[in-house]
Design an enzyme around this catalytic site. Structure first.
Site, PDB file in Angstrom:
ATOM      1  N   GLU A 269       0.839  -1.205   0.000  1.00  0.00           N
ATOM      2  CA  GLU A 269       0.000   0.000   0.000  1.00  0.00           C
ATOM      3  C   GLU A 269       0.871   1.251   0.000  1.00  0.00           C
ATOM      4  O   GLU A 269       0.551   2.252  -0.638  1.00  0.00           O
ATOM      5  CB  GLU A 269      -0.952   0.012   1.195  1.00  0.00           C
ATOM      6  CG  GLU A 269      -2.008  -1.085   1.151  1.00  0.00           C
ATOM      7  CD  GLU A 269      -2.906  -0.997  -0.083  1.00  0.00           C
ATOM      8  OE1 GLU A 269      -3.289   0.115  -0.460  1.00  0.00           O
ATOM      9  OE2 GLU A 269      -3.211  -2.050  -0.667  1.00  0.00           O
ATOM     10  N   TRP A 272       1.756   1.700  -3.457  1.00  0.00           N
ATOM     11  CA  TRP A 272       0.761   2.403  -4.281  1.00  0.00           C
ATOM     12  C   TRP A 272       0.963   3.911  -4.209  1.00  0.00           C
ATOM     13  O   TRP A 272       0.787   4.634  -5.192  1.00  0.00           O
ATOM     14  CB  TRP A 272      -0.672   2.058  -3.835  1.00  0.00           C
ATOM     15  CG  TRP A 272      -1.206   0.846  -4.527  1.00  0.00           C
ATOM     16  CD1 TRP A 272      -1.248  -0.427  -4.029  1.00  0.00           C
ATOM     17  CD2 TRP A 272      -1.757   0.780  -5.857  1.00  0.00           C
ATOM     18  NE1 TRP A 272      -1.801  -1.275  -4.965  1.00  0.00           N
ATOM     19  CE2 TRP A 272      -2.117  -0.559  -6.078  1.00  0.00           C
ATOM     20  CE3 TRP A 272      -1.979   1.728  -6.863  1.00  0.00           C
ATOM     21  CZ2 TRP A 272      -2.692  -0.982  -7.290  1.00  0.00           C
ATOM     22  CZ3 TRP A 272      -2.547   1.305  -8.064  1.00  0.00           C
ATOM     23  CH2 TRP A 272      -2.898  -0.037  -8.265  1.00  0.00           C
ATOM     24  N   TRP A 300     -20.408  12.416 -20.017  1.00  0.00           N
ATOM     25  CA  TRP A 300     -20.785  12.655 -18.618  1.00  0.00           C
ATOM     26  C   TRP A 300     -22.098  13.420 -18.550  1.00  0.00           C
ATOM     27  O   TRP A 300     -22.350  14.310 -19.359  1.00  0.00           O
ATOM     28  CB  TRP A 300     -19.692  13.463 -17.903  1.00  0.00           C
ATOM     29  CG  TRP A 300     -18.354  12.824 -17.894  1.00  0.00           C
ATOM     30  CD1 TRP A 300     -17.225  13.265 -18.534  1.00  0.00           C
ATOM     31  CD2 TRP A 300     -17.976  11.620 -17.220  1.00  0.00           C
ATOM     32  NE1 TRP A 300     -16.173  12.400 -18.300  1.00  0.00           N
ATOM     33  CE2 TRP A 300     -16.605  11.389 -17.500  1.00  0.00           C
ATOM     34  CE3 TRP A 300     -18.649  10.704 -16.404  1.00  0.00           C
ATOM     35  CZ2 TRP A 300     -15.904  10.288 -17.008  1.00  0.00           C
ATOM     36  CZ3 TRP A 300     -17.956   9.613 -15.914  1.00  0.00           C
ATOM     37  CH2 TRP A 300     -16.603   9.415 -16.211  1.00  0.00           C
ATOM     38  N   ASN A 335     -10.963   3.176   3.113  1.00  0.00           N
ATOM     39  CA  ASN A 335     -10.569   2.894   1.733  1.00  0.00           C
ATOM     40  C   ASN A 335     -11.629   2.137   0.936  1.00  0.00           C
ATOM     41  O   ASN A 335     -11.904   2.463  -0.223  1.00  0.00           O
ATOM     42  CB  ASN A 335      -9.256   2.116   1.718  1.00  0.00           C
ATOM     43  CG  ASN A 335      -8.823   1.764   0.309  1.00  0.00           C
ATOM     44  OD1 ASN A 335      -8.925   0.638  -0.122  1.00  0.00           O
ATOM     45  ND2 ASN A 335      -8.388   2.752  -0.443  1.00  0.00           N
ATOM     46  N   TRP A 353     -15.266  12.205 -12.948  1.00  0.00           N
ATOM     47  CA  TRP A 353     -14.464  11.937 -11.755  1.00  0.00           C
ATOM     48  C   TRP A 353     -13.829  13.192 -11.167  1.00  0.00           C
ATOM     49  O   TRP A 353     -13.533  13.260  -9.974  1.00  0.00           O
ATOM     50  CB  TRP A 353     -13.376  10.894 -12.046  1.00  0.00           C
ATOM     51  CG  TRP A 353     -12.375  11.284 -13.107  1.00  0.00           C
ATOM     52  CD1 TRP A 353     -12.454  11.054 -14.448  1.00  0.00           C
ATOM     53  CD2 TRP A 353     -11.131  11.982 -12.907  1.00  0.00           C
ATOM     54  NE1 TRP A 353     -11.358  11.565 -15.102  1.00  0.00           N
ATOM     55  CE2 TRP A 353     -10.522  12.131 -14.181  1.00  0.00           C
ATOM     56  CE3 TRP A 353     -10.465  12.484 -11.794  1.00  0.00           C
ATOM     57  CZ2 TRP A 353      -9.292  12.766 -14.350  1.00  0.00           C
ATOM     58  CZ3 TRP A 353      -9.233  13.123 -11.973  1.00  0.00           C
ATOM     59  CH2 TRP A 353      -8.671  13.254 -13.247  1.00  0.00           C
ATOM     60  N   TRP A 376      -8.708   8.612  -8.165  1.00  0.00           N
ATOM     61  CA  TRP A 376      -9.951   8.896  -8.898  1.00  0.00           C
ATOM     62  C   TRP A 376      -9.859   8.387 -10.330  1.00  0.00           C
ATOM     63  O   TRP A 376     -10.814   7.855 -10.874  1.00  0.00           O
ATOM     64  CB  TRP A 376     -10.288  10.381  -8.848  1.00  0.00           C
ATOM     65  CG  TRP A 376     -11.104  10.704  -7.626  1.00  0.00           C
ATOM     66  CD1 TRP A 376     -10.653  11.272  -6.474  1.00  0.00           C
ATOM     67  CD2 TRP A 376     -12.498  10.424  -7.421  1.00  0.00           C
ATOM     68  NE1 TRP A 376     -11.686  11.368  -5.559  1.00  0.00           N
ATOM     69  CE2 TRP A 376     -12.834  10.847  -6.114  1.00  0.00           C
ATOM     70  CE3 TRP A 376     -13.501   9.848  -8.198  1.00  0.00           C
ATOM     71  CZ2 TRP A 376     -14.119  10.730  -5.577  1.00  0.00           C
ATOM     72  CZ3 TRP A 376     -14.785   9.730  -7.672  1.00  0.00           C
ATOM     73  CH2 TRP A 376     -15.088  10.165  -6.380  1.00  0.00           C
TER      74      TRP A 376
END
Length: 472
Positions: A269, A272, A300, A335, A353, A376
């Site tokens: 993590e 990431w 959108w 999360n 987003w 995102w």
DNA sequence: TGAAATGTTGGGGCG
DNA sequence: ACGCCCCAACATTTC
């Protein structure tokens, strides 16, 4: 003759321990420790409201552990220029930041100071691996997480050693500096008071959070991290973001434990985060531009009513609303729920987003450009190594799976507290007598669902599938 | 770090 | 006893 000083410029490294720039500055006789709130250079990327609240307290915490902390507000280029006129500067030290606007600003300052023969030195204090050191064999940056982490990071030079706290510091006071209060970091209507109850802000709080995680969370991290009601996540993100603790300190402590699935998963993590910073470094427009350009044509809907319902936690989907209300009340979202609410906004509501990114940016205490925008893009499916667009979370199933006893959802949606778990995640399916028994009246004390789950899913998939055709 | 649709299998009820 | 059907339970494919 003006006083001779070295400047320690604190930025996203609000700590004394493992702080390379501070350690270097501490070798000097007189140190001017400074912080600059630079909204001017940040522009659109200036800190959001929740971050400002955190910064206020974190600066106070830092100040109390230093002989002095001088704060300023405005264009850092001008402020440092003015300091260089008022003092004889032996050196300026800072730890590197990686947001594109900071990189270009810092570069200008460095050049200006060099012209005045002032020694400027920057250090690595917030990434385990510098983004310009991790490349594939063909010299291009990784675009997929697993090889980035396994082949890139783990096979590369190990992270640097953790540094000690400076043994002594002689602080200088600049009488032209502002007070922390003068930065006006706290909101006018004082929602921050309630928010503050959820956190212990500052370097000590960060160490407490790490110790608590190692003692209580880590042993079942891999599985437990998915359940919002359980305490298996570290809650370190915000401390890392402000540099109240360094990832080196965390990495070092976790690596010193016996390695297992849980420690490995937690370290990945952190990986990431490195990946997000690498993406931002390679692609400065990550916060605003789809990495996969075919999404530029996505139809959108951006319906303001739906966006508003999402922001307020009034979508009528309890697991989504619980996540959004946790964000509003605590400045944090678990999360699992970040993925659920993100998927819902983008795929069920068909809202770009970037609206989600902006709301999170303002509301999250851990709002971080690299992590926020990369995540995102991941959720929306338009990023690097992203969740495929067709991976659409079902908020009913997600609730049933990851909040099986409903305790998390009921905590944030007390109006559903008496609804049996069987109907908690889909109250509109409950028989009317069950709703009456639980004192729930849809449309009165809890909203009707704002979209049809099945129909919106199919619409999103169709829109995405059209995108593929246009591309060809 | 999904979910839904579709396919396969095997146990049990039943004529 | 046997074949047939139903349908969980699980696996695979598709979006």
């Amino acid at each position: 003759m003006s006083k001779s000083i070295a400047i320690m410029w604190f930025r996203q490294d609000l700590r004394l321990s493992d702080n390379p720039a501070l350690l270097a500055a501490s070798k000097h006789e007189n140190i001017l420790p400074i912080y600059i709130l630079d909204d001017e250079n940040a522009g659109e990327m200036k800190m959001g409201a929740a971050s400002r609240f955190w910064l206020h307290h974190s600066l106070n915490s830092l100040k109390s552990s230093l002989p002095e902390l001088c704060v300023y507000q405005g264009d850092a280029i001008e402020i440092i220029d003015s300091l260089s006129k008022r003092y004889t500067i032996e050196a300026i030290y800072w730890n590197r930041c990686y947001e594109p606007w900071r990189i270009s600003r810092d570069k200008i300052i460095k050049e200006k100071m060099h012209k005045q023969d002032i020694h400027v030195e920057s250090f690595n204090a917030s990434l385990l691996w510098e983004p310009w050191t991790i490349f594939k064999e063909d010299k291009t940056p990784y675009k997929v997480f697993t090889p980035f982490y396994r082949k890139g990071c783990l096979k590369s030079t190990p992270p640097r050693q953790v540094l000690p706290q400076p043994s002594s510091l002689n602080g200088v006071i600049d009488n032209q500096a502002l007070t922390i209060d003068m930065l006006n970091l706290l909101p006018e209507n004082r929602w921050d008071i309630e928010l503050a109850k959820h956190w212990e802000i500052g370097e000590k709080g960060a160490q407490v959070a790490l110790a608590r995680f190692i003692d209580n969370g880590l042993s079942n991290y891999k599985k437990g991290r998915n359940f919002p009601a359980k305490k298996h996540t570290s809650h370190l993100s915000v401390h890392i973001h402000f540099g109240e603790i360094s990832v080196h300190q965390i990495w070092d402590q976790i690596q010193s434990l016996p390695s297992d699935d849980n420690t490995d998963h937690f370290c990945s993590e952190l990986g990431w985060r490195e990946f997000s910073y690498s993406l931002l470094y390679q692609q400065p427009e990550l916060p605003t531009k789809n990495l996969q350009t075919k999404f530029d044509n996505f139809p959108w809907q951006n319906n303001p009513m739906l966006l508003d319902a999402w922001r307020k936690g009034k979508t009528g989907f309890p697991i989504v609303d619980a996540g959004m209300r946790q964000l509003w009340q605590t400045g944090y979202v678990h999360n699992r729920l970040r993925m659920v609410v993100g998927s819902f906004l983008v795929k069920n509501l068909l809202i770009d987003w970037r609206y989600g990114e902006r709301w999170f940016w303002d509301c999250l205490v851990d709002a971080d450009h690299a992590n926020n925008s990369a995540s995102w893009q991941w959720v929306a499916g338009c990023g690097a190594d992203a969740a495929p667009y067709f991976r659409i979370f079902n908020p009913i199933t997600q609730g049933e799976k990851f909040d099986p006893d409903g305790s998390f959802t009921k905590k944030y949606i007390p109006e559903l507290a008496h609804l049996p778990v069987k109907y908690l995640f889909s109250p509109w399916m409950a028989p009317s007598e069950v709703l009456a028994e639980a004192n729930v009246t849809l449309g009165v004390n809890y909203p009707h669902p704002i979209v049809d789950l099945k129909a919106s899913r199919e619409t999103a998939l169709a829109a995405f599938s059209d995108l593929g055709k246009k591309e060809i």
